[in-house]
Design a protein around this motif. Structure first.
Motif, PDB file in Angstrom:
ATOM      1  N   LYS A  47      43.874  28.412  40.400  1.00 32.75           N
ATOM      2  CA  LYS A  47      43.572  29.834  40.269  1.00 32.75           C
ATOM      3  C   LYS A  47      42.160  30.074  40.797  1.00 32.75           C
ATOM      4  O   LYS A  47      41.249  29.275  40.566  1.00 32.75           O
ATOM      5  N   THR A  48      41.999  31.189  41.477  1.00 30.30           N
ATOM      6  CA  THR A  48      40.759  31.479  42.182  1.00 30.30           C
ATOM      7  C   THR A  48      39.574  31.627  41.236  1.00 30.30           C
ATOM      8  O   THR A  48      39.663  32.329  40.228  1.00 30.30           O
ATOM      9  N   GLN A  49      38.461  30.973  41.579  1.00 28.91           N
ATOM     10  CA  GLN A  49      37.176  31.288  40.966  1.00 28.91           C
ATOM     11  C   GLN A  49      36.483  32.331  41.844  1.00 28.91           C
ATOM     12  O   GLN A  49      36.321  33.471  41.470  1.00 28.91           O
ATOM     13  N   PRO A 113      46.752  35.225  39.026  1.00 32.50           N
ATOM     14  CA  PRO A 113      46.427  34.656  40.336  1.00 32.50           C
ATOM     15  C   PRO A 113      45.418  35.540  41.071  1.00 32.50           C
ATOM     16  O   PRO A 113      45.409  36.756  40.897  1.00 32.50           O
ATOM     17  N   PHE A 114      44.565  34.921  41.864  1.00 31.94           N
ATOM     18  CA  PHE A 114      43.565  35.608  42.686  1.00 31.94           C
ATOM     19  C   PHE A 114      42.477  36.288  41.851  1.00 31.94           C
ATOM     20  O   PHE A 114      41.795  37.194  42.322  1.00 31.94           O
ATOM     21  N   GLY A 118      43.391  39.855  41.419  1.00 33.16           N
ATOM     22  CA  GLY A 118      44.736  39.891  40.841  1.00 33.16           C
ATOM     23  C   GLY A 118      44.858  40.930  39.747  1.00 33.16           C
ATOM     24  O   GLY A 118      45.883  41.624  39.646  1.00 33.16           O
ATOM     25  N   GLU A 119      43.817  41.043  38.920  1.00 34.96           N
ATOM     26  CA  GLU A 119      43.802  42.110  37.913  1.00 34.96           C
ATOM     27  C   GLU A 119      43.915  43.472  38.582  1.00 34.96           C
ATOM     28  O   GLU A 119      44.698  44.327  38.161  1.00 34.96           O
ATOM     29  N   ALA A 120      43.119  43.668  39.636  1.00 30.96           N
ATOM     30  CA  ALA A 120      43.132  44.949  40.345  1.00 30.96           C
ATOM     31  C   ALA A 120      44.492  45.221  40.978  1.00 30.96           C
ATOM     32  O   ALA A 120      44.947  46.374  41.032  1.00 30.96           O
ATOM     33  N   ALA A 121      45.162  44.166  41.451  1.00 28.75           N
ATOM     34  CA  ALA A 121      46.484  44.337  42.058  1.00 28.75           C
ATOM     35  C   ALA A 121      47.502  44.831  41.037  1.00 28.75           C
ATOM     36  O   ALA A 121      48.315  45.720  41.321  1.00 28.75           O
ATOM     37  N   ILE A 122      47.471  44.255  39.826  1.00 22.70           N
ATOM     38  CA  ILE A 122      48.394  44.690  38.767  1.00 22.70           C
ATOM     39  C   ILE A 122      48.075  46.128  38.366  1.00 22.70           C
ATOM     40  O   ILE A 122      48.965  46.968  38.217  1.00 22.70           O
ATOM     41  N   THR A 443      50.085  30.219  39.259  1.00 28.52           N
ATOM     42  CA  THR A 443      48.944  29.813  40.068  1.00 28.52           C
ATOM     43  C   THR A 443      48.966  30.600  41.378  1.00 28.52           C
ATOM     44  O   THR A 443      49.984  31.201  41.741  1.00 28.52           O
ATOM     45  N   ASP A 444      47.850  30.572  42.090  1.00 26.98           N
ATOM     46  CA  ASP A 444      47.785  31.274  43.379  1.00 26.98           C
ATOM     47  C   ASP A 444      48.882  30.780  44.317  1.00 26.98           C
ATOM     48  O   ASP A 444      49.609  31.571  44.932  1.00 26.98           O
TER      49      ASP A 444
END
Length: 461
Positions: A47-49, A113-114, A118-122, A443-444
């Motif tokens: 998962k992205t840092q 993921p991301f 990823g939060e912003a995508a959801i 995971t990503d």
């Protein structure tokens, strides 16, 4: 601080007598070990840092970031404990160190993921696809009965997902999940409040604990029990002040992502190594030694990183000990690293440069954009498949791909292996949470591969 943080007998949900540990570990050691052995923690390796799907064998992932933050957190907890003990507080420094270390391990466990992209995508997907209660969007009625339900997903938050993982999704068949101590749960909760504040009021920007939210409506009862058991001051119904140790967890995270993200950016060639060394040197006190710095820039960078972390640990400890009584009373609302000008200013310079040359580099932005499409595409497929009560052939196949355990709840045990029966027991909001549980847990690499397979871009091998 009058005494050690409440272990709460020691867990929010007591385990049956047969499950009580018979070894020499403290309850906080058990918390730490349970997090390390959890699949959710293990998945952080991909998962992205900062740098998504990195091909470098050096850059950090969420897993290595969490481990490093845990090391810093243990030092902060032990040093704070020693300081409190010297002030006459009845506390065991090693216990505080373990609590903070465990909370640091879990602080990013709910990230999708991301990472933040990823939060912003959801959040974006929900805002474009799902209407508020009582409204329609693209001719479709809202699946929600309360605005709090819609807000939970429209403002999807990894911190709330992390609370949900530890208290519900691990060991789903029993109430309280793996039943961590209230001290560990309180320490990892930086934002102990719901997505909608009482009366619908706006968040108080002066309160760092209201910057985001920390639990979903579906977990409201568990959150109240946890935070009240931990002794957190309840300012309003369901809105709590932070646990004092949460400030140490936040400091460990702040220290690691500021310093180490700069190091990763330099290693990837996005920031000149000499410039990174100079930025780190600005955090350090004046050098007393006449010995010249290492000629090799990478060695100089590694040494500067280690020294800066040590300086920031000491600075954060001093701020904590100076203001811990205000924290206990719920009257302290500042990150520890933001208090001292000699710390805040150079860290702000580091973050600004890393954001411009690292977080906003072309490759990172390209992959984050692809991540938007990946998560949005998966949500399009699976969300529609679970909210309909009359699935078509494709939706039936998508339902079969969802693990049955997603729909397991202690209050509504599964009575068959039929996905339709499992969904019929849940509200539309709970069904959608099951989908975000599934997708945010990926995971990503798995998210990208699954999206490609289900979209026909790349067939299964």
């Amino acid at each position: 601080m009058g005494s050690e943080p409440k272990p709460v007998e020691p867990r929010v949900e007591k385990a049956p007598e047969a499950e009580v540990s018979q070894d020499e570990r403290t309850p906080y050691d058990v918390d730490y070990d349970r997090i390390v052995f959890s699949s959710e923690f293990r998945c952080l390796h991909d998962k992205t840092q900062v740098f998504p799907l990195s091909t470098s064998d050096y850059t950090r992932t969420r897993l290595t970031h969490s481990i490093e933050a845990s090391c810093v957190g243990r030092s902060l907890g032990q040093l704070a404990g020693l300081g409190l003990k010297q002030q006459g507080v009845k506390v065991e420094p090693s216990h505080l160190g373990t609590i903070v270390a465990a909370a640091c391990l879990a602080h990013d466990i709910g990230n999708p993921p991301f990472g933040h992209s990823g939060e912003a995508a959801i959040q974006h997907w929900v805002s474009q696809r799902l209407a508020k209660p009582g409204e329609t969007l693209a001719g479709k009625p809202s699946p929600f009965t309360k605005v709090e339900e819609w807000r939970d997903l429209e403002s999807f938050e990894g911190n709330a997902q992390g609370f949900r993982i530890l208290n519900r999704l691990q060991s789903r068949e029993r109430r309280g999940g793996l039943r961590y101590t209230a001290a560990t749960l309180g320490a990892m909760s930086k934002y102990p409040r719901p997505s909608v504040l009482p009366g619908g009021r706006e968040a108080n920007k002066a309160r760092v604990s209201e910057k985001k939210f920390g639990y979903f409506q579906d977990d409201h009862v568990l959150a109240l029990e946890t935070y009240r058991a931990a002794g957190l001051p309840e300012r309003e119904e369901g809105v709590f002040s932070r646990h004092p140790l949460a400030f140490l967890v936040e400091a460990a995270d702040d220290i690691c992502y500021a310093v180490i993200d700069l190091e990763d950016s330099a290693k990837l060639g996005l920031v000149p190594t000499k410039e990174a060394c100079e930025l780190l040197d600005a955090v350090l006190p004046p050098e007393k030694s006449t010995r010249p710095p290492p000629a090799h820039l990478e060695t100089r960078l590694a040494q500067a990183r280690a020294r800066v972390i040590g300086v920031l640990i000491q600075a954060s400890k001093h701020v904590f000990l100076e203001h811990v009584e205000k924290m206990e009373e719920g009257e302290w609302e500042k990150p520890l690293v933001s208090v001292r000008d000699d710390v805040r200013a150079p860290l702000d310079a580091i973050k600004k440069l890393t954001r411009r040359k690292g977080y906003e580099s072309e490759r990172v932005l390209q992959i984050e954009s692809a991540g938007f499409k990946t998560l949005g595409g998966l949500l399009d497929m699976f969300a529609q498949a679970v909210v309909t009560d009359t699935p078509n052939r494709e939706e039936k196949k998508l339902r079969q791909l969802l693990p049955l355990e997603l729909f397991q709840r202690p209050d509504k045990p599964l009575t068959s292996e039929d996905i339709g029966d499992a969904l019929a027991r849940l509200s539309m909001y709970q069904r959608l949470l099951c989908v975000t549980d599934y997708i945010s847990g990926m995971t990503d690499g798995f998210a990208v591969a699954l999206y490609q397979r289900l979209s026909g871009i790349k067939l299964p091998t």
